[in-house]
Design a protein around this motif. Sequence first.
Motif, PDB file in Angstrom:
ATOM      1  N   ASN A  20     -33.988 -46.752  53.159  1.00 22.61           N
ATOM      2  CA  ASN A  20     -35.066 -46.569  53.529  1.00 22.61           C
ATOM      3  C   ASN A  20     -36.258 -46.590  52.195  1.00 22.61           C
ATOM      4  OD1 ASN A  20     -37.342 -48.302  54.872  1.00 22.61           O
ATOM      5  ND2 ASN A  20     -37.041 -46.657  56.166  1.00 22.61           N
ATOM      6  N   THR A  21     -36.908 -46.812  51.899  1.00 18.35           N
ATOM      7  CA  THR A  21     -37.818 -46.671  50.623  1.00 18.35           C
ATOM      8  C   THR A  21     -39.185 -47.928  50.606  1.00 18.35           C
ATOM      9  OG1 THR A  21     -38.047 -45.273  48.290  1.00 18.35           O
ATOM     10  CG2 THR A  21     -36.699 -47.261  48.266  1.00 18.35           C
ATOM     11  N   ARG A  22     -39.752 -47.080  49.536  1.00 20.63           N
ATOM     12  CA  ARG A  22     -40.725 -48.736  49.544  1.00 20.63           C
ATOM     13  C   ARG A  22     -40.788 -48.441  48.042  1.00 20.63           C
ATOM     14  NH1 ARG A  22     -45.080 -44.541  51.350  1.00 20.63           N
ATOM     15  NH2 ARG A  22     -45.524 -45.049  54.078  1.00 20.63           N
ATOM     16  N   ILE A  23     -40.941 -49.811  47.601  1.00 20.60           N
ATOM     17  CA  ILE A  23     -40.532 -50.463  46.206  1.00 20.60           C
ATOM     18  C   ILE A  23     -41.348 -50.578  45.692  1.00 20.60           C
ATOM     19  CG2 ILE A  23     -38.950 -52.173  44.764  1.00 20.60           C
ATOM     20  CD1 ILE A  23     -37.694 -50.101  46.052  1.00 20.60           C
ATOM     21  N   TYR A  24     -41.831 -50.390  44.514  1.00 18.11           N
ATOM     22  CA  TYR A  24     -43.078 -50.252  43.448  1.00 18.11           C
ATOM     23  C   TYR A  24     -43.014 -51.342  42.495  1.00 18.11           C
ATOM     24  CZ  TYR A  24     -45.307 -47.295  46.562  1.00 18.11           C
ATOM     25  OH  TYR A  24     -46.014 -46.340  47.891  1.00 18.11           O
ATOM     26  N   SER A  25     -41.230 -51.575  41.559  1.00 19.28           N
ATOM     27  CA  SER A  25     -41.846 -52.192  40.460  1.00 19.28           C
ATOM     28  C   SER A  25     -40.116 -52.559  40.220  1.00 19.28           C
ATOM     29  CB  SER A  25     -42.268 -50.680  39.113  1.00 19.28           C
ATOM     30  OG  SER A  25     -42.150 -51.381  38.300  1.00 19.28           O
ATOM     31  N   GLY A  34     -30.510 -55.446  36.940  1.00 18.97           N
ATOM     32  CA  GLY A  34     -32.160 -55.064  37.713  1.00 18.97           C
ATOM     33  C   GLY A  34     -32.109 -53.602  37.270  1.00 18.97           C
ATOM     34  N   PHE A  35     -33.771 -53.247  38.249  1.00 21.03           N
ATOM     35  CA  PHE A  35     -34.125 -51.928  38.401  1.00 21.03           C
ATOM     36  C   PHE A  35     -34.887 -51.523  38.996  1.00 21.03           C
ATOM     37  CE2 PHE A  35     -31.735 -52.116  34.237  1.00 21.03           C
ATOM     38  CZ  PHE A  35     -30.395 -50.796  34.475  1.00 21.03           C
ATOM     39  N   ALA A  36     -35.232 -51.309  39.470  1.00 19.75           N
ATOM     40  CA  ALA A  36     -36.443 -51.195  40.878  1.00 19.75           C
ATOM     41  C   ALA A  36     -36.655 -49.248  40.752  1.00 19.75           C
ATOM     42  CB  ALA A  36     -36.258 -51.796  42.451  1.00 19.75           C
ATOM     43  N   ALA A  37     -38.027 -49.251  41.475  1.00 19.23           N
ATOM     44  CA  ALA A  37     -38.201 -47.911  41.056  1.00 19.23           C
ATOM     45  C   ALA A  37     -39.057 -47.813  42.564  1.00 19.23           C
ATOM     46  CB  ALA A  37     -39.491 -47.556  40.014  1.00 19.23           C
ATOM     47  N   GLY A  38     -39.104 -46.779  43.179  1.00 19.05           N
ATOM     48  CA  GLY A  38     -40.040 -47.089  44.108  1.00 19.05           C
ATOM     49  C   GLY A  38     -40.257 -45.064  44.642  1.00 19.05           C
ATOM     50  N   GLY A  39     -40.352 -45.401  46.108  1.00 19.67           N
ATOM     51  CA  GLY A  39     -39.293 -43.768  46.400  1.00 19.67           C
ATOM     52  C   GLY A  39     -40.219 -43.384  47.971  1.00 19.67           C
TER      53      GLY A  39
END
Length: 189
Positions: A20-25, A34-39
Amino acid sequence: AFLVTNNGGANWTKVPATQNTRIYSMSFPSSSMGFAAGGIQGVGLNLFSTTNSGSSWLLLPSGNTALLRSIFFVNTNTGYAVGNGQFATGVKTTNSGVTWTPMTTTGQTLNLRDVFFTSDQKGYIVGSQGASANIQITTNGGANWTNQTAPTVVNPYSVFFIIVNTGWVCGTGINILKTTTGGTTVGIN
């Protein structure tokens, strides 16, 4: 959760995240990878990868507890992520996200918000410390970063280039900065 489409956005399918996290990019260096960043600040759980066009996502160990706001891959192996931390936070991978190495950026910017590369060596990060703008450039793949001077105070949120020397930085208010010299000189558009 992630949303994926296979028909140009006519329909979207929800794909659960492993945490469970927030994804920003997000950054897709190929159609399948693909790759995703957040936290969540101070918690981590901030980098994810897919090798099947987003049908499933895996948590990547970044060794970082910062909130990562932007990720950019120049190819399937080399990528960069930046975000907020006690000090500016930036990490780099050269093995498709298996391991991440901290980058040393310049200044005391607390909020790095975006990263963009025009080649495997030349890239930009933007952020701010209070009302002060921070635009940084690397010409050696993130080994060193140099501050660039903006002609106006802007709280930058995004950087984007259409070709190697023509790009924009935008932020709060009505400020949009444009360069046609790769940042050597930045004008107001």
